[in-house]
Structure formats: C-alpha cells, structure tokens
Motif scaffolding. Structure first.
Motif, PDB file in Angstrom:
ATOM      1  N   GLU A  83       0.823  -1.204   0.000  1.00 35.09           N
ATOM      2  CA  GLU A  83       0.000   0.000   0.000  1.00 35.09           C
ATOM      3  C   GLU A  83       0.866   1.266   0.000  1.00 35.09           C
ATOM      4  O   GLU A  83       0.382   2.351  -0.318  1.00 35.09           O
ATOM      5  CB  GLU A  83      -0.910   0.008   1.226  1.00 35.09           C
ATOM      6  N   HIS A  84       2.123   1.118   0.360  1.00 34.40           N
ATOM      7  CA  HIS A  84       3.023   2.261   0.471  1.00 34.40           C
ATOM      8  C   HIS A  84       4.125   2.272  -0.585  1.00 34.40           C
ATOM      9  O   HIS A  84       4.602   3.336  -0.971  1.00 34.40           O
ATOM     10  CB  HIS A  84       3.666   2.277   1.863  1.00 34.40           C
ATOM     11  N   VAL A  85       4.527   1.073  -1.012  1.00 31.85           N
ATOM     12  CA  VAL A  85       5.646   0.937  -1.937  1.00 31.85           C
ATOM     13  C   VAL A  85       5.290  -0.049  -3.036  1.00 31.85           C
ATOM     14  O   VAL A  85       4.608  -1.052  -2.788  1.00 31.85           O
ATOM     15  CB  VAL A  85       6.912   0.441  -1.182  1.00 31.85           C
ATOM     16  N   ASP A  86       5.756   0.224  -4.248  1.00 34.96           N
ATOM     17  CA  ASP A  86       5.607  -0.725  -5.347  1.00 34.96           C
ATOM     18  C   ASP A  86       6.571  -1.880  -5.076  1.00 34.96           C
ATOM     19  O   ASP A  86       7.785  -1.763  -5.255  1.00 34.96           O
ATOM     20  CB  ASP A  86       5.958  -0.031  -6.668  1.00 34.96           C
ATOM     21  N   TRP A 145      10.385   8.087  -5.994  1.00 35.54           N
ATOM     22  CA  TRP A 145       9.374   8.543  -6.944  1.00 35.54           C
ATOM     23  C   TRP A 145       8.002   8.213  -6.364  1.00 35.54           C
ATOM     24  O   TRP A 145       7.706   7.050  -6.080  1.00 35.54           O
ATOM     25  CB  TRP A 145       9.556   7.855  -8.285  1.00 35.54           C
ATOM     26  N   TYR A 146       7.185   9.251  -6.147  1.00 38.86           N
ATOM     27  CA  TYR A 146       5.851   9.060  -5.588  1.00 38.86           C
ATOM     28  C   TYR A 146       4.823   9.167  -6.697  1.00 38.86           C
ATOM     29  O   TYR A 146       4.615  10.237  -7.276  1.00 38.86           O
ATOM     30  CB  TYR A 146       5.573  10.110  -4.515  1.00 38.86           C
ATOM     31  N   ASP A 147       4.207   8.043  -7.018  1.00 37.57           N
ATOM     32  CA  ASP A 147       3.184   7.994  -8.058  1.00 37.57           C
ATOM     33  C   ASP A 147       1.890   8.569  -7.498  1.00 37.57           C
ATOM     34  O   ASP A 147       1.301   8.015  -6.557  1.00 37.57           O
ATOM     35  CB  ASP A 147       2.981   6.544  -8.510  1.00 37.57           C
ATOM     36  N   ARG A 180       1.867   5.423  -4.257  1.00 44.78           N
ATOM     37  CA  ARG A 180       2.914   4.516  -3.781  1.00 44.78           C
ATOM     38  C   ARG A 180       4.274   5.008  -4.257  1.00 44.78           C
ATOM     39  O   ARG A 180       4.379   5.727  -5.252  1.00 44.78           O
ATOM     40  CB  ARG A 180       2.683   3.093  -4.297  1.00 44.78           C
ATOM     41  N   PHE A 181       5.295   4.568  -3.545  1.00 46.52           N
ATOM     42  CA  PHE A 181       6.658   4.967  -3.872  1.00 46.52           C
ATOM     43  C   PHE A 181       7.388   3.877  -4.647  1.00 46.52           C
ATOM     44  O   PHE A 181       7.127   2.686  -4.492  1.00 46.52           O
ATOM     45  CB  PHE A 181       7.459   5.237  -2.591  1.00 46.52           C
ATOM     46  N   SER A 182       8.344   4.329  -5.468  1.00 45.29           N
ATOM     47  CA  SER A 182       9.333   3.458  -6.084  1.00 45.29           C
ATOM     48  C   SER A 182      10.702   4.043  -5.764  1.00 45.29           C
ATOM     49  O   SER A 182      10.847   5.258  -5.609  1.00 45.29           O
ATOM     50  CB  SER A 182       9.156   3.391  -7.606  1.00 45.29           C
TER      51      SER A 182
END
Length: 513
Positions: free
Chosen positions: A326-329, A359-361, A366-368
């Motif tokens: 839910e927070h990170v890819d 990178w916040y989509d 979510r972050f990458s």
C-alpha cells in the motif's frame, strides 16, 4: 505628555488617532509574544500538477547530448579569479557555489551557465597547492578518499577486486579538467534548458573503477537494456580554459526532465548524503537534511515521504508484511534490491552516500526507489552472495566477516553514524530500514528471488554486460583526451570480474530456481 514643541512635529493625523495606533501596536506586540514559540508549518495551497519552474528557452543543439554511441565535445571557459573565489568559499565554509562560465557543447555555445563542484566523500581528498581542505582527507594517514578504500586496497582476504582498475585517486584544484562538476543551464539565465536538461553531471574517475569510469557506464547501459529506470550517459572530451583535454563520462542528472522519463504523474525526491530515514516528527523543516524535493515544488510537498518514514520505522513485522504494497511498489523495490546485489554496489540507498531517489506515483499513491550514482558498482567481490547485503568494497567480507575501517579513518561528511564496533553489518557505514526490512521479510522473499533471476538473465546470462564493455570501450577510443592504455587495462579487469560473477551466480539456487 510630550513637550509642545515635539508634539507639533508629529503629523496632525497621527496626533488625532494616536490612541487607535497605540492599540494596534500593542495588539501586534501581544501577537508576537504569544505566537513567537508556535511552529508555523509550510502549507501547499494548490493541488496543481504543474512544476514550479517554467522553461523559457530550450536549446536544441546539434547532437543528442546522451547519444552514447558517439564521442562528444565539451569546452568550459571561466575567469580564473572567479574560480579562486569558488575555491575560497569551499575551503573556508564547505559551500559549493556556482561559477559563471561559457559552455560549448558539440559546437553549440551556451553562455553564462553555472558550474559547481559535485560530491561529498568524492571531494574529501581534494588538495589546493598541495594542502588538504580543513576536515578533508587530503591523503593523510588512514584516509579513505574517493571509493572509501585505503591505499593499496583492503586487508588480505578481503575479496575486493577492482573491476575497473580503481584505487586511490588524487584530485587537485590545479587540474579542473579532472574534477567532478555539476553543470546547470539556468543558474544565471532563468528558465533555460539544453535539450530539456536543466543539469548534467561530469563524473570523476578513480572511484570504484578507473579513469574512464567504465564500470558506471556499463552499469547504466545494462540497466537501460534490462528495462530499468536509470540515467542516460555519454563520453565526451572535456576542456577547461587552456588546460589539457581529458575524456570524461557525463551522466543525466535526475531533474524534471528525468522525472518525465519515469512515466506517469508523480513527484521526485532526492535523498541527501546526510539522510538517516528516521522519524523526526511532523515538521517538514526537520527533514531538510534528509530529502530534497525535485519536482512539483509549490504544488506538492514532502508529506508523502514523511508518512512513508513514519510507517516503515513504526510498523510491526506483521503490519509490514501485510501492508507494504500500500506504500511501496513491491515489484519495483524487489528489482532495485536485486540490481544492487547483482552489480555489487555497496553505495546504494543503504550505503554511506545514501544514493537514491524516491518517486511518488500520484495515481497509485505509492513509492518506487530510483537508483543513482553507480560509480562503485562492479568493483567488489565476484562471489557476493545474492542473499547477503553488499558490504564495503562491494563484498569485502570474503567469508571472513566484516573488514573494520583502517586506524584513524576519517569518514565522509554527512555519511551518518559509525555502527558500533566499527565495521557493522555492511562494512563502514550502511543501513536503510526500508531495504533491510524488505529483504528480511519472508513474505517478500519470492518477489526478490523472481526479480533476481530475471535480471541476472538480462545482465549476465545473455552476455549483455560483457558486450557493453566492448561497445563502450570502442566509443571511448574515439574521444579526444582518452588514455587508450589505461582504458584497455580497465576494460580487461572489468571483463574478468563480469566473467567470474557470471560463473558464480549461474549455479546459485536463486538463479537456478
């Protein structure tokens, strides 16, 4: 009462309304006293998706700056006294100020660009008139310049192999053609870009690799070929004033133009070298030494990063396993972690340089993790275990435990605290809660292994890395100022490491499945 002669000097309207004015002044004073200790948090008042900086001119040039298949030409001209002032500032205060210079790139002249020194630990060994900067390594006993490696390499048995023929490199202010630079096109001309780029980095030789930084170029090449988000690169001749021409690696600097290449709508954040990824409360100003917002300044803020830090550092193991996605890819994080191990990169998000972007989509919320600064890749142990964290020198442990730092070692500025006992799990300085928790979680072990096997096949299994060495070496040979003999040695060392790494990994159970 004021004396009459003084009172008559006060304007009539002020005398008529002095009680009202006195009341207002008293009220303002009360507000100042009451609210002076209250924290005022910056607020974003717009939900716009636009970036804060507007482009007024975009110089087309004659050749794609990051066409890696061709040799480029860069010439920089500046006033010598201005350069000395820049050095004065850096020597005295550690400030990396911009110097105004004229730039010619592939025949196109761009006047009044800004250039500044770039790097943290990279600049610790720099000298001026033979003297080290206060607080720098300067070649003293126990110094760890550049790749943070003592002179002569690690202790016996450390397992360190210089994939590019690296080692100690001396940086001298008298040789600006060899220094690490950041070139900024809009520092003195607002809104200007070159082929969409705001900044480009001129990489320094002798870190994990040799003078040509071949290890970094090969890493960027294979990552792009594998479909991973990475920066573009190219080789160029590099001339400063009337100094000798050298061959340098230039790399795309992650800015708004780079963010556009990631795909989708999002916000790019840069991790600073001093970043600790620890919960420091809700005040965004407390994270100024941890993250810098690169895009959408004025329309977005740092709050998503703060929320991520709070969650990662505060969630229980069960919560982490259940809600990380839910927070990170997760797939992206698995690929990132696999890449750092495959390329034996100890200086990633968990290394002393904290080299990564977030990178916040905005759609997925979510972050990458985006990799950056690969000049210490492919310079460690070819037998680095896929299931173990990469340590100092890219695998210096060599089965004999962590290698402690040399006596009297002075560490890079902002590199974070020294782990208890000196070496620590990851060598000199290491650790990142997100990466550590992810790799330690049984819930995501299959994600990591799947990514590792796939990326092994794309980087080593299909000979992509070996082929990249040959192709890039051929280009370097056409660049003015290149040292053919040094490049050949660097390339052969790199080929040896790649072959050994391939042989080691091809029988590993993560790769065999």
């Amino acid at each position: 009462m004021l004396p009459r002669r003084i009172a008559h000097r006060i304007p009539v309207r002020v005398r008529h309304y002095w009680k009202l004015l006195a009341t207002c002044a008293a009220t303002l004073l009360a507000f100042a006293v009451v609210f002076s200790t209250v924290r005022v948090a910056p607020l974003v008042t717009s939900a716009s998706d636009a970036d804060g900086d507007e482009v007024s001119v975009n110089i087309a040039g004659t050749t794609d700056l990051f066409d890696a298949t061709t040799a480029h030409k860069i010439k920089i001209t500046y006033r010598s006294d201005a350069y000395e002032e820049l050095l004065d500032s850096f020597w005295k205060d550690g400030e990396k100020e911009y110097l105004e210079a004229d730039l010619t790139v592939d025949g196109t002249t761009v006047p009044s660009v800004g250039i500044r020194l770039k790097g943290n630990s990279t600049l610790q060994g720099i000298t001026r008139d033979g003297e080290a900067r206060p607080g720098g390594f300067g070649g003293g006993r126990g110094a760890v310049p550049q790749g943070a490696m003592p002179e002569g390499g690690p202790p016996d048995g450390g397992g360190f192999r210089r994939g590019g023929g690296g080692g100690r490199t001396s940086l001298k202010t008298e040789e600006p053609e060899n220094l690490p630079w950041l070139i900024r096109f809009d520092e003195f001309v607002e809104g200007r870009r070159y082929q969409g780029h705001r900044e480009i980095a001129v990489r320094v030789g002798g870190m994990g690799g040799g003078a040509a930084v071949l290890n970094e170029a090969v890493s960027l090449h294979v990552l792009a070929a594998a479909g991973e988000v990475t920066q573009r690169y190219a080789y160029t001749s590099f001339t400063v004033n009337d100094r000798p021409t050298t061959a340098r690696l230039i790399v795309e600097h992650p800015d708004e133009n780079f963010a556009g290449a990631i795909g989708g709508d999002g916000v790019l954040y840069k991790s600073m070298a001093s970043s600790q990824f620890t919960d420091q409360g809700d005040d965004p100003t407390e994270y100024a030494d941890d993250f810098k917002q690169i895009t959408k300044k004025g329309s977005r803020d740092l709050q998503p990063v703060i929320d991520l830090i709070k969650w990662v550092t505060g969630a229980s193991d069960a919560e982490f396993d259940e809600h990380l996605g839910e927070h990170v890819d997760v797939a992206s994080l698995a690929r990132y972690a696999a890449v750092q191990n495959l390329l034996v990169n100890f200086d990633d998000m968990a290394g002393p340089g904290r080299n990564y972007y977030l990178w916040y989509d905005l759609a997925a919320k979510r972050f990458s993790v985006v990799g950056w600064d690969y000049n210490l890749t492919l310079s460690g142990s070819a037998t680095q275990d896929p299931a173990e964290p990469v340590s100092m020198g890219g695998g210096m442990r060599g089965g004999g435990g962590d290698v402690p730092p040399p006596e009297d070692t002075r560490l890079p500025e902002g590199a974070g605290p020294m782990p208890a006992g000196g070496g620590g799990r990851g060598g000199f300085l290491s650790g990142h809660r997100l990466k550590e928790r992810f790799l330690a979680s049984a819930a995501y072990r299959d994600d990591y292994r799947k990514a590792y096997k796939e990326l092994f096949n794309r980087i080593y299994g299909n000979a992509s890395a070996l082929n990249a060495v040959d192709a890039i070496t051929a280009v370097i040979g056409t660049v003015d100022g290149a040292d053919a003999a040094a490049t050949a040695t660097e390339a052969e060392n790199l080929r040896t490491l790649i072959r050994e790494r391939t042989r080691f990994l091809v029988t590993n159970e993560i790769v065999t499945g």
